[in-house]
Design an enzyme around this catalytic site. Structure first.
Site, PDB file in Angstrom:
ATOM      1  N   ARG A 130      20.115  44.273  -3.601  1.00 27.29           N
ATOM      2  CA  ARG A 130      18.925  44.815  -4.265  1.00 27.29           C
ATOM      3  C   ARG A 130      18.731  44.105  -5.598  1.00 27.29           C
ATOM      4  O   ARG A 130      19.662  43.581  -6.174  1.00 27.29           O
ATOM      5  CB  ARG A 130      19.095  46.318  -4.513  1.00 27.29           C
ATOM      6  CG  ARG A 130      18.889  47.172  -3.269  1.00 27.29           C
ATOM      7  CD  ARG A 130      19.040  48.647  -3.591  1.00 27.29           C
ATOM      8  NE  ARG A 130      18.034  49.125  -4.513  1.00 27.29           N
ATOM      9  CZ  ARG A 130      18.291  49.771  -5.667  1.00 27.29           C
ATOM     10  NH1 ARG A 130      19.520  49.998  -6.056  1.00 27.29           N
ATOM     11  NH2 ARG A 130      17.312  50.176  -6.433  1.00 27.29           N
ATOM     12  N   LYS A 163      31.734  50.581  -5.643  1.00 30.11           N
ATOM     13  CA  LYS A 163      30.771  50.405  -4.548  1.00 30.11           C
ATOM     14  C   LYS A 163      31.464  49.999  -3.241  1.00 30.11           C
ATOM     15  O   LYS A 163      32.210  49.022  -3.196  1.00 30.11           O
ATOM     16  CB  LYS A 163      29.744  49.344  -4.958  1.00 30.11           C
ATOM     17  CG  LYS A 163      28.592  49.243  -3.993  1.00 30.11           C
ATOM     18  CD  LYS A 163      27.347  48.831  -4.711  1.00 30.11           C
ATOM     19  CE  LYS A 163      26.275  48.365  -3.780  1.00 30.11           C
ATOM     20  NZ  LYS A 163      25.010  48.148  -4.471  1.00 30.11           N
ATOM     21  N   ARG A 222      22.746  54.390 -14.130  1.00 29.93           N
ATOM     22  CA  ARG A 222      24.165  54.416 -14.483  1.00 29.93           C
ATOM     23  C   ARG A 222      24.469  55.716 -15.209  1.00 29.93           C
ATOM     24  O   ARG A 222      23.560  56.377 -15.737  1.00 29.93           O
ATOM     25  CB  ARG A 222      24.549  53.187 -15.311  1.00 29.93           C
ATOM     26  CG  ARG A 222      23.898  53.076 -16.666  1.00 29.93           C
ATOM     27  CD  ARG A 222      24.424  51.817 -17.381  1.00 29.93           C
ATOM     28  NE  ARG A 222      24.166  51.874 -18.807  1.00 29.93           N
ATOM     29  CZ  ARG A 222      23.031  51.532 -19.383  1.00 29.93           C
ATOM     30  NH1 ARG A 222      22.012  51.109 -18.647  1.00 29.93           N
ATOM     31  NH2 ARG A 222      22.887  51.620 -20.694  1.00 29.93           N
TER      32      ARG A 222
END
Ligand code: BTN
Length: 318
Positions: free
Chosen positions: A115, A180, A313
């Site tokens: 992304r 992630k 975040r």
């Protein structure tokens, strides 16, 4: 073709003699070594060559194989090396060389797309690089929440591996222990106002143990579970969940999945900073809207945000 035959034979991590490999390919022993060097260069894999024993891979490989993927709803093609499975699916759809639904899987991507223009690191035979091209009927309304639903499908496949701590970060990252594990990139081809093809790209870190060029904290299933994971089995699970969730979404809309999505959202109720280019918005996560937007409490007011360029975040003190 010859390359995959060689790799398939060597995937067991055992020694295979030059004679055996040469006979397999119908070439001389020196041609085998040349081909192996080519594979090393192209894939980053390394082979040991021991006189009297032959060749073996530094470690066994779990290669993708159609016969080991237990999913027959959509046709699946396994590519060896490609720039990006999303780019290839888009090329096929736009050039009328592929008609949704279909699935592309690759062992290796040379320009994996993430992304917001980021790269997706895609080493050979380590992870899942999967693109499903599906037709979405019903216009914009049917696209609402789509990218969140795909995240939910992947999270659900992971929960079946007993990864109870894996969860979502809006819009569709899958995190484990704050790192992630999986990312999703959806691209569209056709007319979003009518019927279009959604190119659903899923990257999932499976057996990757090191990578020095990833610019964010990451984790793989290998690290989380302490053992290698069968990528064919995992691809089957992801595809089954994806197909089930897309059907639910198509028939009932995101409204049917919103609560479940929020229950899996790791940052629900947390103080966050949302970046939209140079703009930074601070707020507390309230949840998501029926259109898949992020709902924040910003200075006492509820505001909704949507768009592929947004990133989220945690606030340091949250
Ligand atoms: C993200 O940045 O979080 C999205 C990553 C998406 C990566 C997958 S891997 C398969 C597919 N092909 C690509 O080039 N990208 C997606």
């Amino acid at each position: 073709m010859a390359v995959s035959l060689l790799l398939e034979c060597l995937a067991d991590g055992q020694f295979h003699s030059g004679e055996e490999l040469g006979a397999l390919l119908g070439v001389s022993r020196s041609a085998v070594w040349k081909q192996l060097q080519g594979i090393e260069q192209r894939t980053g894999l390394s082979f040991f060559k021991v006189p009297g024993k032959g060749y073996r891979l530094a470690e066994p490989l779990n290669l993708l194989a159609n016969s080991r993927i237990d999913f027959d709803e959509w046709p699946i093609e396994i590519l060896d090396t490609i720039d990006s499975t999303n780019a290839e699916a888009l090329r096929r759809v736009m050039g009328q060389r592929g008609h949704a639904p279909f699935v592309l899987l690759a062992e290796h991507q040379t320009s994996g797309r993430g992304r917001r223009g980021r790269a997706w690191v895609s080493p050979y035979a380590k992870n899942l690089y999967l693109t499903a091209a599906v037709t979405i009927h019903g216009g914009i309304k049917q696209l609402e929440g789509l990218s969140l639903v795909v995240g939910l499908a992947v999270a659900s496949a992971l929960k079946k591996l007993s990864l109870v701590d894996a969860g979502l970060k809006w819009p569709n990252d899958i995190l484990l222990f704050g790192r992630k594990l999986s990312g999703i990139l959806i691209e569209l081809s056709g007319d979003p106002a009518d019927s279009c093809t959604a190119i659903i790209g899923i990257g999932l870190n499976v057996n990757m143990r090191n990578a020095d060029n990833i610019d964010q904290p990451w984790i793989s299933l290998y690290e989380a579970l302490g053992r290698p994971v069968d990528r064919n089995q995992l691809a089957s699970n992801v595809l089954h969940e994806l197909s089930d969730y897309l059907k639910l979404h198509q028939s009932h809309g995101f409204a049917a999945l919103k609560d479940s999505w929020e229950a899996n959202h790791l940052w629900q109720g947390r103080e966050v900073i949302l970046s939209a280019g140079a703009n930074q918005i601070e707020g507390k996560v309230l949840g998501v809207g029926l259109d898949g937007s992020l709902r924040l409490n910003v200075n006492g007011y509820e505001k909704s945000f949507n768009g592929g360029e947004l990133s989220l975040r945690l606030r340091n003190d949250s």
